[in-house]
Design an enzyme around this catalytic site. Structure first.
Site: not given
Ligand code: 5MM
Length: 341
Positions: A220, A178
């Site tokens: 991702k 990602e």
């Molecule tokens: C769910 O959020 C994930 C974890 O974020 P932190 O490590 O900052 O707590 C994040 O990595 C998430 O899997 C991705 O960014 C996709 O989430 P979104 O909200 O962008 O769809």
């Protein structure tokens, strides 16, 4: 490494009609989400909330291919003592685990970040595999701003992503790679396109150098999209067209699938963009969602920490999961949202 098995899992993660629930919010992030709905971020509340999602029978069995967990959750039990990870397996979805340990300031590069967590990763992956995780996730964060991103930030993050991916495959775990280009700034869609191109090209270069088998991974990425503060917001069609053009140019067909992050888009925008991309097929890879916020904002609000709202939270989750499941086949229509409202 059994590449046939890695490829089988990666393909199942991006199967048409289903996508991934990113429920891997770290302690700081879930606290922010809970603060917004007036719920204390206690271990029990985090457990109750995630148990509600994983017990959503319709969503989990029909529209969710896999769930990304946070370390706390993978070891946690449901109220009745069943490990939460078993609830996911019982629904037919594949459990996965976030293994990065967040970001740190990148020395010599003001305002830029590098994702950390490679130390002892091989040992951690072994334990996660034994617990049942079959895929993992590592997120690099690239910001767009005046004079950034630097090539330094792009390179060190790509290098770490590839190191992580190779370690995962050696542990028989499918890596979700990602590299997130943030949509927080005032840049336009073309700047996002240009930066994302550089990031993806560097990431795939590093993956090749470090001998990662592309057939056994999932990408991702962010979409090519206008920054949130940009005065001119690109249309759904432009986002879809530019994102697919960018991915065709940068992502080898050997990669079984691409599962987007939502990155701060509204629920419906994230669905509409994915749906519009499927109108531009046929595509060389599976293309679906791996949303955090765009799948969970509605159930969080409906639940609001109250036991009597569990059914409403599950209904809200099932609705968003179904909408995105349809979008992953290009079969979503905005009228389906209105009917449900
Ligand atoms: C769910 O959020 C994930 C974890 O974020 P932190 O490590 O900052 O707590 C994040 O990595 C998430 O899997 C991705 O960014 C996709 O989430 P979104 O909200 O962008 O769809």
């Amino acid at each position: 490494m059994n590449l046939t098995e890695l490829n089988r899992i990666a393909t199942a993660m991006v199967v048409s009609g289903k996508g991934i629930l990113a429920a891997d919010e770290s302690s700081g992030t879930i606290k922010k989400r809970f603060d917004a709905i007036g719920v204390d971020s206690t271990e029990d509340n985090r457990r109750d909330y995630r148990e509600m999602l994983f017990r959503s029978r319709e969503a989990m069995s029909q529209y969710i291919s896999g769930v990304i967990l946070y370390d706390e959750t993978i070891w946690q039990d449901a109220k009745d003592g069943t490990p939460l990870i078993r609830l996911i397996e019982q629904s037919g979805a594949i459990p996965g685990i976030k293994v990065d340990e967040g970001t740190q300031a990148l020395p010599m590069c003001p305002g830029e970040l590098v994702t950390v967590g490679l130390d002892k990763l091989a040992e951690r992956l072994k334990k996660y595999y034994e617990r049942g995780a079959r895929f993992a996730k590592w997120r690099a964060v690239i910001d767009i701003g005046s004079g950034i991103p630097s090539m330094t930030a792009i390179s060190v993050n790509a290098h770490a992503l590839a190191r992580y991916a190779a370690l995962c495959q050696a542990a028989q775990i499918v890596p979700i790679v990602e590299p997130e280009v943030l949509m927080d700034g005032d840049h336009d869609i073309d700047r996002c396109y240009e930066v994302t191109t550089r990031v993806l090209n560097k990431t795939f270069q590093e993956l090749r150098v470090q001998r990662v088998a592309l057939e056994g991974m999932v990408l991702k990425p962010n979409m090519a999209i206008s920054g949130k503060k940009c005065a001119k917001q690109a249309s759904v069609e432009e986002v879809a067209e530019k994102t697919i053009r960018l991915l065709r140019a940068c992502v080898p067909a050997a990669v079984p699938g691409i599962a987007f992050l939502s990155g701060g888009q509204s629920d419906e925008e994230a669905t509409a963009h994915l749906n519009a991309m499927h109108k531009l097929g046929p595509l060389p890879w599976g293309l679906t969602f791996s949303y955090g916020r765009a799948l969970q904002a509605a159930p969080q609000k409906a639940w609001s920490g109250k036991a009597e709202n569990v059914a409403a939270g599950q209904t809200a989750f099932s609705h968003r999961a179904r909408m995105n499941g349809l979008a992953s086949k290009g079969e979503w229509q905005s009228s389906l949202e209105k009917k449900a409202a």
